[in-house]
Write a protein that holds these residues in place. Structure first.
Motif, PDB file in Angstrom:
ATOM      1  N   ALA A   1       0.815  -1.218   0.000  1.00  0.00           N
ATOM      2  CA  ALA A   1       0.000   0.000   0.000  1.00  0.00           C
ATOM      3  C   ALA A   1       0.845   1.263   0.000  1.00  0.00           C
ATOM      4  O   ALA A   1       0.371   2.329  -0.415  1.00  0.00           O
ATOM      5  CB  ALA A   1      -0.931   0.004   1.215  1.00  0.00           C
TER       6      ALA A   1
ATOM      7  N   PRO B   1       0.706   2.139  -4.366  1.00  0.00           N
ATOM      8  CA  PRO B   1      -0.706   2.430  -4.082  1.00  0.00           C
ATOM      9  C   PRO B   1      -1.569   2.512  -5.336  1.00  0.00           C
ATOM     10  O   PRO B   1      -2.783   2.300  -5.256  1.00  0.00           O
ATOM     11  CB  PRO B   1      -0.642   3.779  -3.355  1.00  0.00           C
TER      12      PRO B   1
ATOM     13  N   ARG C   1      -7.158  -0.736  -4.832  1.00  0.00           N
ATOM     14  CA  ARG C   1      -8.417  -0.067  -4.544  1.00  0.00           C
ATOM     15  C   ARG C   1      -8.694  -0.079  -3.045  1.00  0.00           C
ATOM     16  O   ARG C   1      -9.350   0.814  -2.527  1.00  0.00           O
ATOM     17  CB  ARG C   1      -9.565  -0.748  -5.293  1.00  0.00           C
ATOM     18  N   SER C   2      -8.211  -1.114  -2.365  1.00  0.00           N
ATOM     19  CA  SER C   2      -8.363  -1.224  -0.918  1.00  0.00           C
ATOM     20  C   SER C   2      -7.450  -2.334  -0.426  1.00  0.00           C
ATOM     21  O   SER C   2      -6.920  -3.122  -1.218  1.00  0.00           O
ATOM     22  CB  SER C   2      -9.815  -1.552  -0.529  1.00  0.00           C
TER      23      SER C   2
ATOM     24  N   VAL D   1      -5.250   4.246   0.844  1.00  0.00           N
ATOM     25  CA  VAL D   1      -6.366   3.477   0.301  1.00  0.00           C
ATOM     26  C   VAL D   1      -7.245   3.004   1.450  1.00  0.00           C
ATOM     27  O   VAL D   1      -6.782   2.872   2.591  1.00  0.00           O
ATOM     28  CB  VAL D   1      -5.872   2.266  -0.523  1.00  0.00           C
TER      29      VAL D   1
END
Length: 258
Positions: A100, A104, A108-109, A199
């Motif tokens: 992340a 990144p 999306r998550s 995110v």
């Protein structure tokens, strides 16, 4: 940093891509039940970390940042660079934290389950590494499986079957790959970098998790801006012990995102 590619992978379902990243000493089959539950609504992509399952080991020692780079290469290969939802458990959750920050644009998550951002005492890890290098993975396998599943679950027929399957996977992991992964995990420190994660994030703790207690999950959730924290009544490998509950948490989290 050396990327290990291609990693062994499996893909099922249709829809937005959800990547599942497994725990130390296991392989993509750790996710079998969760993957089946999610595949009705998502394209589920799971893979074996370097040196685990059917993925090549790569050269020498490595870091969790290397595992994140492996995952980034996998995502680019599978989606052409389109962002995915990334779900990691234990070492996979550490991979999610590193990814992340490092890439990144590919996410999306993230979901970080049964994981840690830092180990203040690395002595236990070093003891395990030395034992595995001297005696093999089988020397630590019984104790590992005891930490992975709660006593109550292990006492059931389903839990006994699960424990046997996890034990078989663990002892099949090459000793040097397992030892190198232990060293990578022991050296993590995401306490500062997690503050830069931008995110959406869900952090999942196991109420009976002795390997990464709930306090470690709270530390992760507190550091990541806007992160959500949830708990399930499981020990360390909730993807096996409470697979339906974990799949529901992941599904509801992903559905809640814009």
């Amino acid at each position: 940093m050396t990327v290990v590619s291609p990693l062994h992978r499996q893909r099922q379902g249709s829809g937005p891509v959800v990547v599942l990243s497994h725990a130390l000493g296991l392989d993509l089959h750790m996710w079998d039940a969760v993957a089946d539950a999610l595949a009705a609504d998502w394209t589920v992509l799971r893979y074996d970390h370097r040196g685990h399952g059917r993925s090549p080991a790569g050269p020498g020692r490595f870091t969790v940042e290397d595992l994140a780079d492996d995952a980034a290469a996998l995502i680019r290969e599978e989606t052409g660079g389109d962002p995915v939802h990334f779900v990691g458990l234990s070492m996979g959750g550490m991979t999610a934290q590193a990814l992340a920050v490092r890439a990144p644009e590919l996410l999306r998550s993230i979901v970080v389950a049964h994981s840690s951002a830092h180990y203040p005492d690395r002595a236990l890890w070093q003891t395990r590494v030395e034992k595995v290098r001297a005696e093999g993975v089988a020397a630590i396998a019984d104790g590992a499986v005891e930490r992975w599943l709660s006593p109550g679950f292990r006492a059931t027929p389903a839990g006994d079957d699960a424990a046997r399957a996890l034990h078989t996977t663990l002892v099949a992991t090459p000793a040097e790959s397992y030892a190198a992964a232990c060293e990578a995990v022991a050296s993590i420190d995401f306490r500062k970098s997690n503050r830069r994660i931008a995110v959406p994030a869900l952090v999942v703790a196991g109420r009976q998790d002795l390997a990464t207690p709930p306090a470690m999950s709270r530390q992760i959730a507190d550091a990541i801006p806007g992160a959500r924290l949830a708990e399930i009544d499981a020990a360390h490998i909730g993807a096996v012990e409470r697979h339906a509950e974990l799949a529901a948490l992941i599904h509801d989290f992903l559905r809640s995102l814009p």
